[in-house]
Design a protein around this motif. Structure first.
Motif, short mmCIF file in Angstrom:
data_model
loop_
_atom_site.label_atom_id
_atom_site.label_comp_id
_atom_site.label_asym_id
_atom_site.label_seq_id
_atom_site.Cartn_x
_atom_site.Cartn_y
_atom_site.Cartn_z
N GLU A 111 0.83 -1.20 0.00
CA GLU A 111 0.00 0.00 0.00
C GLU A 111 0.86 1.26 0.00
OE1 GLU A 111 -2.56 -0.59 3.41
OE2 GLU A 111 -2.97 -2.65 2.76
N ILE A 112 0.41 2.25 -0.72
CA ILE A 112 1.02 3.57 -0.74
C ILE A 112 -0.06 4.59 -0.41
CG2 ILE A 112 2.84 2.97 -2.38
CD1 ILE A 112 1.13 4.20 -4.59
N ASN A 113 0.33 5.80 -0.20
CA ASN A 113 -0.64 6.85 0.11
C ASN A 113 -1.61 7.03 -1.06
OD1 ASN A 113 -1.91 8.98 1.44
ND2 ASN A 113 -0.52 10.51 0.58
N GLY A 114 -2.87 6.70 -0.84
CA GLY A 114 -3.87 6.89 -1.87
C GLY A 114 -3.92 5.80 -2.93
N THR B 58 0.65 0.52 -10.76
CA THR B 58 0.26 1.45 -9.70
C THR B 58 -1.23 1.74 -9.80
OG1 THR B 58 2.45 2.49 -9.68
CG2 THR B 58 0.64 3.71 -8.67
N LYS C 111 -4.23 3.94 -8.29
CA LYS C 111 -4.57 5.14 -7.52
C LYS C 111 -6.07 5.15 -7.28
CE LYS C 111 -0.67 7.82 -9.31
NZ LYS C 111 -0.23 9.06 -10.04
N SER D 290 6.10 -2.95 1.55
CA SER D 290 7.13 -2.39 0.68
C SER D 290 8.42 -3.20 0.87
CB SER D 290 7.37 -0.93 1.01
OG SER D 290 8.38 -0.38 0.18
#
Length: 465
Positions: free
Chosen positions: A283-286, A325, A327, A357
């Motif tokens: 997971e990443i921001n957003g 990716t 979003k 990550s």
């Protein structure tokens, strides 16, 4: 290489062995104590004189075990005693299975030859059909079909379940055909055999999927445009995969499910591509990141007929390691290629970095300057630097590399990589032990015979001698 020294990797292995000490070369680390289990096909023809007609995915399942104790390695192998096994040996009939032409459709064949997993504290051999086979980890004897304690439906599944690092739960899904088709995503608590439904994801175009992605909070089902009309399954003249049709206009869909409540967040879209294996996701921001071993289309499936693999070298097939990716504020998914090498059968430091990550991935690879019909090198991809380290030995053909962490270490790649390698020049196999950081050989354990090319396996710290 015109000799195609890998051919013996697709030949029958007819004898079984139990607890045979292997001769070692170099240095097998003393800290490496435990057991490596491998699964894969080992019989491709009931009668050698009849020729080769089997798809690689349909060879009869054989389990292999390498036990490590203070620098010593002990080897065992045994066929899985399935309905497919007995039909082949007693009647000379091969199951049509996944893609074998000219075979016989065997009821409840249960030729679980793809992977190994632990469920309810038991060892299981898995394939893409719901019939899971339990085996004894000490002597590799077949126990029985493993039955879940529930009524969850489904005709297909994946051979790549995940283990949730936070809860220890086993996660997978079944594909259920009916009036309304669905992917039934479920989890199983430790020490249980009851599947708890997370979500039932409806689809009007059930797809062939060999694996899926899992992060700390989400499961991502990547629906490729290799799709089926379930009514076609009634045609007994077709193999399973022949019922699937490549529909590139459909594109690829990423279906994201939140594990905590089963909410389907959104379906995201990308251009058409195909893959057998997800590498990892996090997971990443957003949004989300998914690393996938990607192919432009599904043509490689037919290439994996044994007759094709053992034939003349054809058009090169290179697998791209792509980073997709997602979003959350957009429906479209983009990707970038993150390694210059062709990489498949990927593994990571799963026990610490699954769903998180990470930096390193390992896989089998095909040398672009020395192309052959079977991968002929191992690759370690550094995803931060964008570099790849290669292990290669002429005439040698490695299998899936499994990472084992050194005890009490903190670095992601501090450990060893284990791979079963076919020495094509000398017609036998050996277990290769690489230093995972330098990717240089530490040692090897020689098997006296060839081990046919397999698929997947696991390493456990327990010693099953």
């Amino acid at each position: 290489m015109s000799e195609q020294l890998f051919k013996s990797g697709f030949s029958n292995l007819d004898h079984e062995q139990n607890a045979v000490p292997l001769k070692t070369q170099g240095r097998i680390p003393y800290w490496l104590n435990g057991t490596l289990f491998r699964n894969g096909p080992a019989k491709f023809s009931a009668n050698e004189n009849l020729g080769w007609h089997t798809h690689w995915f349909d060879g009869l399942a054989m389990l292999h075990k390498f036990s490590f104790c203070e620098g010593n390695v002990i080897y065992s192998n045994r066929y899985l005693r399935s309905n497919a096994y007995y039909s082949t040996l007693e009647k000379g009939q091969f199951n049509t299975g996944f893609g074998s032409k000219g075979g016989t459709r065997i009821k409840y064949a249960n030729n679980t030859n793809i992977n190994v997993a632990i469920l309810d504290d038991r060892f299981m051999a898995l394939s893409e059909t719901p019939g899971i086979i339990e085996f004894n980890p000490v002597n590799l004897e077949t126990v029985d079909v493993f039955n879940f304690d529930d009524s969850l439906g489904g005709q297909l599944t994946t051979a790549h379940p995940h283990y949730d690092l936070q809860t220890g739960r086993y996660i997978n899904f079944t594909t259920e055909f009916g009036r309304k088709h669905a992917y039934n995503l479920y989890s199983v608590a430790p020490h249980s055999r009851k599947r708890d439904l997370i979500a039932s994801v409806r689809t009007d175009r059930p797809a062939y999927m060999h694996s899926f992605a899992n992060t700390e909070n989400y499961v991502i089902i990547t629906e490729f445009p290799l799709v089926i009309d379930p009514r076609d399954l009634a045609n007994e003249q077709k193999t399973l995969i022949e019922n699937f049709t490549w529909k590139p206009d459909h594109g690829t869909l990423f279906r994201v499910v939140r594990k905590s409540d089963g909410i389907i967040l959104k379906t995201f879209e990308a251009e058409a591509f195909f893959s057998f294996h997800h590498v990892n996701a996090f997971e990443i921001n957003g949004g989300l990141v998914l690393d996938i071993c990607a192919l432009e289309d599904a043509k490689t499936i037919n290439h994996l007929q044994v007759s094709n693999l053992k034939g003349k070298t054809g058009e090169p097939i290179f697998v791209q390691l792509r980073r997709y990716t997602v979003k959350f504020d957009s429906r479209n998914v983009s990707y970038e290629v993150i390694s210059p090498a062709s990489i498949d059968l990927p593994r990571i430091n799963y026990g610490r970095y699954s769903g998180k990550s990470y930096r390193y991935a390992y896989g089998i690879s095909t040398n672009k300057d020395h192309y052959e019909n079977y991968p002929n090198q191992l690759a370690k991809a550094d995803l931060q630097r964008g570099t790849t380290t290669i292990w290669r030995q002429d005439g040698c053909y490695p299998g899936e590399p499994i990472f084992v962490q050194r005890p009490n270490s903190s670095d992601e790649d501090d450990g060893v990589v284990l791979s079963v390698v076919l020495d094509g020049r000398n017609s036998h196999s050996f277990l290769l032990v690489l230093d995972a950081q330098t990717f240089e050989e530490l040692g090897r354990a020689d098997v006296t015979h060839h081990i046919p090319f397999g698929f997947h396996g696991i390493f456990t710290g327990e010693q099953y001698m």
